[in-house]
Design a protein around this motif. Structure first.
Motif, PDB file in Angstrom:
ATOM      1  N   PRO A  30       0.860  -1.193   0.000  1.00 52.49           N
ATOM      2  CA  PRO A  30       0.000   0.000   0.000  1.00 52.49           C
ATOM      3  C   PRO A  30       0.896   1.243   0.000  1.00 52.49           C
ATOM      4  N   MET A  50      11.630  12.176  -2.895  1.00 57.29           N
ATOM      5  CA  MET A  50      11.616  12.181  -1.425  1.00 57.29           C
ATOM      6  C   MET A  50      12.951  11.798  -0.799  1.00 57.29           C
ATOM      7  N   THR A  69      -6.239   8.411  -5.183  1.00 57.05           N
ATOM      8  CA  THR A  69      -4.936   8.230  -4.545  1.00 57.05           C
ATOM      9  C   THR A  69      -4.947   8.991  -3.224  1.00 57.05           C
ATOM     10  N   ALA A  70      -4.235   8.490  -2.233  1.00 62.10           N
ATOM     11  CA  ALA A  70      -4.132   9.210  -0.957  1.00 62.10           C
ATOM     12  C   ALA A  70      -2.994   8.635  -0.142  1.00 62.10           C
ATOM     13  N   ASP A  71      -2.564   9.405   0.869  1.00 62.07           N
ATOM     14  CA  ASP A  71      -1.377   8.983   1.619  1.00 62.07           C
ATOM     15  C   ASP A  71      -1.723   8.074   2.786  1.00 62.07           C
ATOM     16  N   LYS A  77       8.858   7.651  -6.074  1.00 61.40           N
ATOM     17  CA  LYS A  77       9.026   8.807  -5.174  1.00 61.40           C
ATOM     18  C   LYS A  77      10.488   9.210  -5.005  1.00 61.40           C
ATOM     19  N   GLY A  86      -3.069  -2.734  -2.623  1.00 63.79           N
ATOM     20  CA  GLY A  86      -1.740  -3.042  -2.085  1.00 63.79           C
ATOM     21  C   GLY A  86      -1.677  -4.413  -1.434  1.00 63.79           C
ATOM     22  N   ALA A 117       2.626   2.547  -2.316  1.00 63.03           N
ATOM     23  CA  ALA A 117       3.817   2.511  -3.170  1.00 63.03           C
ATOM     24  C   ALA A 117       3.716   3.522  -4.299  1.00 63.03           C
ATOM     25  N   GLY A 118       2.480   3.947  -4.604  1.00 61.11           N
ATOM     26  CA  GLY A 118       2.279   4.901  -5.692  1.00 61.11           C
ATOM     27  C   GLY A 118       1.712   4.254  -6.943  1.00 61.11           C
ATOM     28  N   LYS A 119       1.046   3.120  -6.774  1.00 56.72           N
ATOM     29  CA  LYS A 119       0.517   2.373  -7.920  1.00 56.72           C
ATOM     30  C   LYS A 119      -0.574   3.156  -8.642  1.00 56.72           C
ATOM     31  N   SER A 120      -1.545   3.637  -7.868  1.00 57.16           N
ATOM     32  CA  SER A 120      -2.658   4.358  -8.499  1.00 57.16           C
ATOM     33  C   SER A 120      -2.177   5.683  -9.096  1.00 57.16           C
ATOM     34  N   SER A 121      -1.219   6.315  -8.417  1.00 53.46           N
ATOM     35  CA  SER A 121      -0.680   7.579  -8.941  1.00 53.46           C
ATOM     36  C   SER A 121      -0.007   7.331 -10.292  1.00 53.46           C
ATOM     37  N   PHE A 162      -4.287   1.192   1.655  1.00 60.32           N
ATOM     38  CA  PHE A 162      -5.553   0.657   1.129  1.00 60.32           C
ATOM     39  C   PHE A 162      -6.509   1.738   0.637  1.00 60.32           C
TER      40      PHE A 162
END
Ligand SMILES: Nc1nc2c(ncn2[C@@H]2O[C@H](COP(=O)(O)OP(=O)(O)OP(=O)(O)O)[C@@H](O)[C@H]2O)c(=O)[nH]1
Ligand SMILES: [Mg+2]
Length: 327
Positions: A167, A278, A185-187, A275, A210, A169-173, A190
């Protein structure tokens, strides 16, 4: 799952043309022999795989499809015209069942074409029955009926690329930058509760919830959806560089994939470190090297969705790779 669809329809192959009864007329002779031509062959019905998951929508209001009837035979032994075939375009991943016979067909590759109903044979005209003892036969045969049946179409998406990872990881983004899927998408973990699908230049990308440790035994959500990536050609394994130990994270998810299904684990996999914004560029390099050492077979990409240029380059590389995998 979005896009997954089902429909029923009736299809019919073309009837064969009739054979006809004709007699030749020559000067001085009343009947100079038979000349009735044979009927043509009725059109066949085919199903054909295309790269378009939305095409079933086109058939929403039409449930009857038919190939063309053939022409009848003519004078002077003229053969009837063959009927045109009917070709039903369906998305790759369609499973088509002839409800009447129980036969099932599966469309797995682009441009695959399968005959599902045969057109009727043309009937013989009276010329066909001419023998030394019967010089003016009157016999002629009607064309055979084309086959017909009810069909059921079920679409099981064959994604070209499946996105897996923990969860967050940035998959949907990533799905959203490559396609117009518009996934949430959100931080928090799930965010994705059901698989999302998107289309990038004809390639289908599937984003699944995720995976966490124990997913293969039912923990979390992802395991329920792993079957959706079973038919995927390539897996992209996303690991966020936010993690203190990305290699460990990678191994955790790999273990779950293997425990779920050996076949899934042996798929062509690329590793995407996400990312990059970061962490420091040095850290990106360091993790990249570490991954390469641990997984020498896998291509490794580093991305951040904040860098448009970098994402464009990633998309180009990805498309090349998917085209190659599709061969
Ligand atoms: N800084 C930065 N944030 C990112 C990047 N990619 C994704 N994020 C953020 O990371 C968070 C998680 O992203 P998602 O795309 O929802 O992650 P996911 O893997 O789909 O997560 P689940 O659906 O929960 O499995 C969101 O707040 C995104 O905005 C990136 O490249 N850089
Ligand atoms: Mg998600």
């Amino acid at each position: 799952m979005a896009f997954v669809d089902e429909m029923t329809m009736h299809m019919k192959a073309g009837d064969g043309g009739n054979g006809v009864m004709r007699l030749k007329h020559e000067k001085g002779k009343e009947f100079a022999g038979p000349s009735g031509g044979d009927g043509g062959k009725g059109g066949d019905v085919y199903i054909h795989a295309v790269r378009d998951v939305h095409i079933l929508l086109k058939y929403r209001h039409e449930k009857d499809f038919a190939a063309e009837r053939a022409g009848d035979g003519g004078n002077d032994s003229m053969h009837g015209r063959n009927g045109d075939d009917f070709v039903l375009d369906l998305p790759i991943g369609s499973i088509v069942t002839n409800v009447d016979s129980g036969e099932t067909y599966e469309l797995l590759h682009e441009d695959q074409k399968i005959l599902v109903l045969k057109g009727g044979r043309g009937g013989f005209g009276n010329e066909h029955f001419k023998t030394s003892t019967n010089r003016t036969p009157k016999e002629h045969v009607p064309g055979m009926k084309g086959l017909e049946a009810d069909f059921k179409v079920e679409l099981q998406i064959v994604a070209d690329l499946g996105l897996v990872g923990l969860p967050n990881a940035g998959k949907s983004s990533l799905l959203n930058t490559l396609t117009r899927a518009g996934a949430k998408t959100a931080d928090y973990a799930f965010t994705t509760l059901e698989p999302n699908l998107g289309e990038c230049y004809g390639f289908i990308i599937a984003d699944i919830p995720g995976l966490i440790e124990g997913a293969s035994e039912g923990r979390g959500l992802g395991h329920k959806f792993l079957r959706h990536v079973k038919r995927t050609h390539v897996l992209a394994h996303l690991v966020s560089l936010e993690n203190e130990n990305p290699l460990e994270v990678y191994k955790t998810v790999r273990k779950e994939l293997e425990a779920f299904d050996k076949e899934l684990a042996s798929k062509h996999e690329i590793i995407v470190l996400t990312k990059t914004d970061m962490v420091t560029p040095e850290r990106v390099k360091e993790v990249g090297k570490e991954m390469k050492k641990a997984c020498p077979e896998s291509e490794i990409f580093t991305i951040t969705i904040l860098d448009d240029e970098g994402m464009k380059k990633f998309q180009d590389d990805l498309l090349k790779l998917l085209k190659e995998a599709d061969k």
